[in-house]
Write an enzyme that holds these catalytic residues in place. Sequence first.
Site, PDB file in Angstrom:
ATOM      1  N   GLY A   1      10.819  -4.881  -8.665  1.00  0.00           N
ATOM      2  CA  GLY A   1       9.795  -5.436  -8.929  1.00  0.00           C
ATOM      3  C   GLY A   1       9.306  -6.195 -10.148  1.00  0.00           C
ATOM      4  O   GLY A   1      10.051  -5.747 -10.958  1.00  0.00           O
TER       5      GLY A   1
ATOM      6  N   ASN B   1      13.599  -0.522  -1.947  1.00  0.00           N
ATOM      7  CA  ASN B   1      13.819  -1.270  -0.606  1.00  0.00           C
ATOM      8  C   ASN B   1      14.320  -2.715  -0.772  1.00  0.00           C
ATOM      9  O   ASN B   1      14.592  -3.309   0.321  1.00  0.00           O
ATOM     10  CB  ASN B   1      13.173  -0.507   0.246  1.00  0.00           C
ATOM     11  CG  ASN B   1      11.784  -1.188   0.528  1.00  0.00           C
ATOM     12  OD1 ASN B   1      11.493  -1.935  -0.394  1.00  0.00           O
ATOM     13  ND2 ASN B   1      11.186  -0.773   1.421  1.00  0.00           N
TER      14      ASN B   1
ATOM     15  N   ALA C   1       1.094   4.597  -9.893  1.00  0.00           N
ATOM     16  CA  ALA C   1       0.573   3.218  -9.999  1.00  0.00           C
ATOM     17  C   ALA C   1      -0.584   2.837  -9.157  1.00  0.00           C
ATOM     18  O   ALA C   1      -0.403   2.466  -7.830  1.00  0.00           O
ATOM     19  CB  ALA C   1       1.649   2.305  -9.812  1.00  0.00           C
TER      20      ALA C   1
ATOM     21  N   TYR D   1      -4.139  -2.533   1.361  1.00  0.00           N
ATOM     22  CA  TYR D   1      -3.877  -2.299  -0.009  1.00  0.00           C
ATOM     23  C   TYR D   1      -4.768  -1.434  -0.516  1.00  0.00           C
ATOM     24  O   TYR D   1      -4.558  -0.434  -1.141  1.00  0.00           O
ATOM     25  CB  TYR D   1      -3.544  -3.415  -0.375  1.00  0.00           C
ATOM     26  CG  TYR D   1      -3.167  -3.508  -2.099  1.00  0.00           C
ATOM     27  CD1 TYR D   1      -1.885  -3.005  -2.205  1.00  0.00           C
ATOM     28  CD2 TYR D   1      -3.988  -3.881  -2.972  1.00  0.00           C
ATOM     29  CE1 TYR D   1      -1.469  -2.986  -3.432  1.00  0.00           C
ATOM     30  CE2 TYR D   1      -3.552  -3.844  -4.416  1.00  0.00           C
ATOM     31  CZ  TYR D   1      -2.042  -3.272  -4.732  1.00  0.00           C
ATOM     32  OH  TYR D   1      -1.703  -3.155  -5.874  1.00  0.00           O
TER      33      TYR D   1
ATOM     34  N   TYR E   1      -2.454  17.335  -5.066  1.00  0.00           N
ATOM     35  CA  TYR E   1      -1.232  18.192  -5.740  1.00  0.00           C
ATOM     36  C   TYR E   1      -1.507  18.508  -6.984  1.00  0.00           C
ATOM     37  O   TYR E   1      -0.918  19.565  -7.322  1.00  0.00           O
ATOM     38  CB  TYR E   1      -0.198  16.977  -5.819  1.00  0.00           C
ATOM     39  CG  TYR E   1       0.652  17.218  -4.409  1.00  0.00           C
ATOM     40  CD1 TYR E   1       1.917  17.899  -4.755  1.00  0.00           C
ATOM     41  CD2 TYR E   1       0.376  16.674  -3.320  1.00  0.00           C
ATOM     42  CE1 TYR E   1       2.851  17.960  -3.109  1.00  0.00           C
ATOM     43  CE2 TYR E   1       1.100  16.882  -2.169  1.00  0.00           C
ATOM     44  CZ  TYR E   1       2.327  17.506  -2.147  1.00  0.00           C
ATOM     45  OH  TYR E   1       2.948  17.545  -1.071  1.00  0.00           O
TER      46      TYR E   1
END
Length: 328
Positions: free
Chosen positions: A12, A34, A116, A147, A161
């Site tokens: 991208g 992908n 990001a 989004y 995490y």
Amino acid sequence: MKKRVLITGAAGFLGSHLCDKFIAEDFHVIAMDNLITGDLKNIEHLFKLEAFEFYHHDITKFVHVPGKVDYILHFASPASPIDYLKIPIQTLKVGSLGTHNLLGLAKEKNARILIASTSEVYGDPLVHPQTEEYFGNVNTIGPRGVYDEAKRFQESITMAYHRFHGLETRIARIFNTYGPRMRLNDGRVIPAFIGQSLRGEDLTVFGDGMQTRSFCYVDDEVEGLYRLLLSDYPLPVNIGNPEEITILDFAKEIIKLTETEQKIVFKPLPQDDPMQREPDISKARKILNWEPKISREEGMKKTFEYFKNLSKEELFKSEHKDFSKHNR
């Protein structure tokens, strides 16, 4: 031995520039995409390098990378409204399942991971400029929610995490970024305006044009992201340019830059389109010793030169991809 970095969304716009940056900094780059919205032409110049490898893979599936991994940069996600409105389910999956898979990989490899995120976590803000402490004003069930909420969940699971597993995590809240390799027809304001100018079309401004944006040139953005990855700060950091401009004034700048005589036409404002965007970058200045260096005038000249060199086929083509299989 070289440090090894996995970059998702590598084909991208931002991902490909990050690949260039880490190659220049003498890393071994493992690129993954992908290719739903990415394009191999953005990274094909790196294929001949021994320090670069590419995996065509969907990170919402199980992610395996052989050997050690020192760093992970998660940039896999549709980022423009025209994309995430066409593939809303994949957008949600890459922000949730994809992020979960990469956090698990980071835990397995004992790697540091940078996520990001985006200024869209602030929604249509009630605070201006936007600081990292602002919780946002987001419509969870609106069309843009796929989004915005994917990114907000991404931040939440990343911090979980970090706190529960002690994982080294970094969160970048990225504001509008522009430069070479943007897709001409991805719906974002800069390629849209430049494309319309090069095709001799009127410039389309939504609403009355009084909504504001803050545009950061890609080289500045990548430098900020690089410094954040190598910092010791685990909480979100705004990475963007605090110089704010209205869309209407920006359209006038484009007409002046391209030396065209297009008119500006107005269309209805899309639902939940934010009215103000300006990052408070106090944290980035203090923690990363970073702020943008490239002026909008200089950056736009470079960007315009890139688009001017596109072929007529690229300039006039419209994207009609079949996204049905990605919305399952």
